[in-house]
Design an enzyme around this catalytic site. Structure first.
Site, PDB file in Angstrom:
ATOM      1  CB  SER A 165      -0.971  -0.046   1.178  1.00  0.00           C
ATOM      2  OG  SER A 165      -2.013   0.894   1.022  1.00  0.00           O
ATOM      3  CG  ASP A 260      -6.490  -2.754  -4.039  1.00  0.00           C
ATOM      4  OD1 ASP A 260      -7.125  -1.849  -3.462  1.00  0.00           O
ATOM      5  OD2 ASP A 260      -5.255  -2.874  -3.959  1.00  0.00           O
ATOM      6  CG  HIS A 290      -5.573  -2.579  -0.121  1.00  0.00           C
ATOM      7  ND1 HIS A 290      -4.730  -2.048  -1.079  1.00  0.00           N
ATOM      8  CD2 HIS A 290      -5.147  -2.061   1.061  1.00  0.00           C
ATOM      9  CE1 HIS A 290      -3.845  -1.256  -0.507  1.00  0.00           C
ATOM     10  NE2 HIS A 290      -4.074  -1.249   0.797  1.00  0.00           N
TER      11      HIS A 290
END
Length: 322
Positions: A165, A260, A290
């Site tokens: 991320s 995601d 995610h």
């Protein structure tokens, strides 16, 4: 109106279980969004604790504070081989949450699977520390490892960087900073579902938004607002790698979660790097959300993704992939 036919779920069943259990854990705090930030961070640590438990046992783990910023690092060694290559790991959490503890299992998984020493960097969180504080700390840690790693029995000439991320964001940005300073870029970079573009213009932001997935468009907007000092930062290539010239960056592996909001920007960044001459490996994990790598204790899909990236890392660094 539903006609009674089965409703198809686009998530892998084990990843759906992970998503639901994480959502249920946060659901125990119905006022979560109204809690003080320190309390939200504590809750997030509690929610993630079951998922970081277990996994590989390290031969040695140590912590120390390093460099001019006094940054805390955690070093995991899977065995006692001398001159082990290094993987710097940058945890996710929207620049706002999470820690070395929430991502400890992921770091140990890479250490054991790729045969590398993993160095986690405990960078300062936003909004207390705005861009570029965290990035400065990460680059400082890399420079310290290059100068001092050999004294720790590590091979400072073989350093890769990885992150999930926003950790993927800062993994690329750290290489951009090294390049801008005239210093060698790192040997390789692993980007796990990176937050790479400050503008939600990609189709996946619409397709995978909402509570059925692990990250929403609204959450990403808050994270970017927490990180940036002002609107100009959102166009700064060190904050937003999608704005950067990708020439001269290291070989890269992109682990992309299909379901995601960030999926399309990862595909776009991988394509830009490849067009600029970097050797790029991309894997799209069908049915993954995610943060899906954190589900490794229950999800073969996460296990496969970790195994594939670790084999790639071992090849790039000359580690000992299991």
């Amino acid at each position: 109106m539903h006609d009674g036919s089965p409703v198809l779920d686009d998530l892998d069943p084990d990843i759906r279980r992970f998503q639901r259990e994480v959502a249920a854990a946060y659901g125990r705090y119905p006022d979560f969004d109204r809690l003080p930030l320190a309390e939200r961070r504590r809750v997030a640590e509690d929610v993630r604790a079951p998922w970081t438990a277990g996994g590989p046992v390290m031969a040695a783990t140590e912590e120390r504070r390093i460099g001019p910023h006094g940054v805390r690092i955690r070093i995991h060694r899977p065995d006692h081989r001398p001159d082990m290559p290094i993987l710097v790991y940058i945890h996710g959490g929207g620049w706002t949450m999470f820690s070395l503890d929430t991502h400890d299992r992921l770091m140990r998984e890479y250490a054991a699977r790729a045969g590398v020493a993993v160095v986690g960097v405990d960078y300062s969180l936003s909004p207390e520390a705005k861009f570029p504080v965290a990035l400065d700390e990460i680059v400082s840690a890399i420079r310290w490892l290059r100068a001092e790693g050999s004294a720790l029995g590590l091979d400072a000439s073989r350093i890769a960087i990885a992150g999930d991320s926003v950790g993927g964001n800062m993994s690329i940005a750290a290489n951009l900073r090294l390049r801008a300073a005239g210093e060698p870029v790192l040997a390789a970079m692993l980007v796990n579902y990176g937050a790479l573009d400050s503008r939600p213009v990609h189709p996946s932001y619409t397709r995978y938004d909402g509570p059925d997935y692990n990250l929403t468009t609204a959450e990403m907007a808050v994270f970017w607002a927490n990180y940036a000092r002002d609107a100009a930062d959102l166009d700064d290539p060190f904050a937003c790698p999608m704005r950067a010239d990708p020439a001269g960056l290291p070989s890269a592996f992109f682990a992309i979660a299909e379901c995601d909001v960030l999926a399309d920007e990862n595909l776009a960044m991988a394509s830009r790097l490849a067009d600029a001459g970097s050797a790029v490996t991309s894997r799209i994990y069908a049915g993954a959300t995610h943060s899906f790598l954190e589900a490794v204790s229950i999800a073969p899909l996460a296990d496969r993704a970790l195994e594939e990236a670790s084999a790639w890392l071992a090849m790039q660094l000359g580690g000992t992939s299991r």
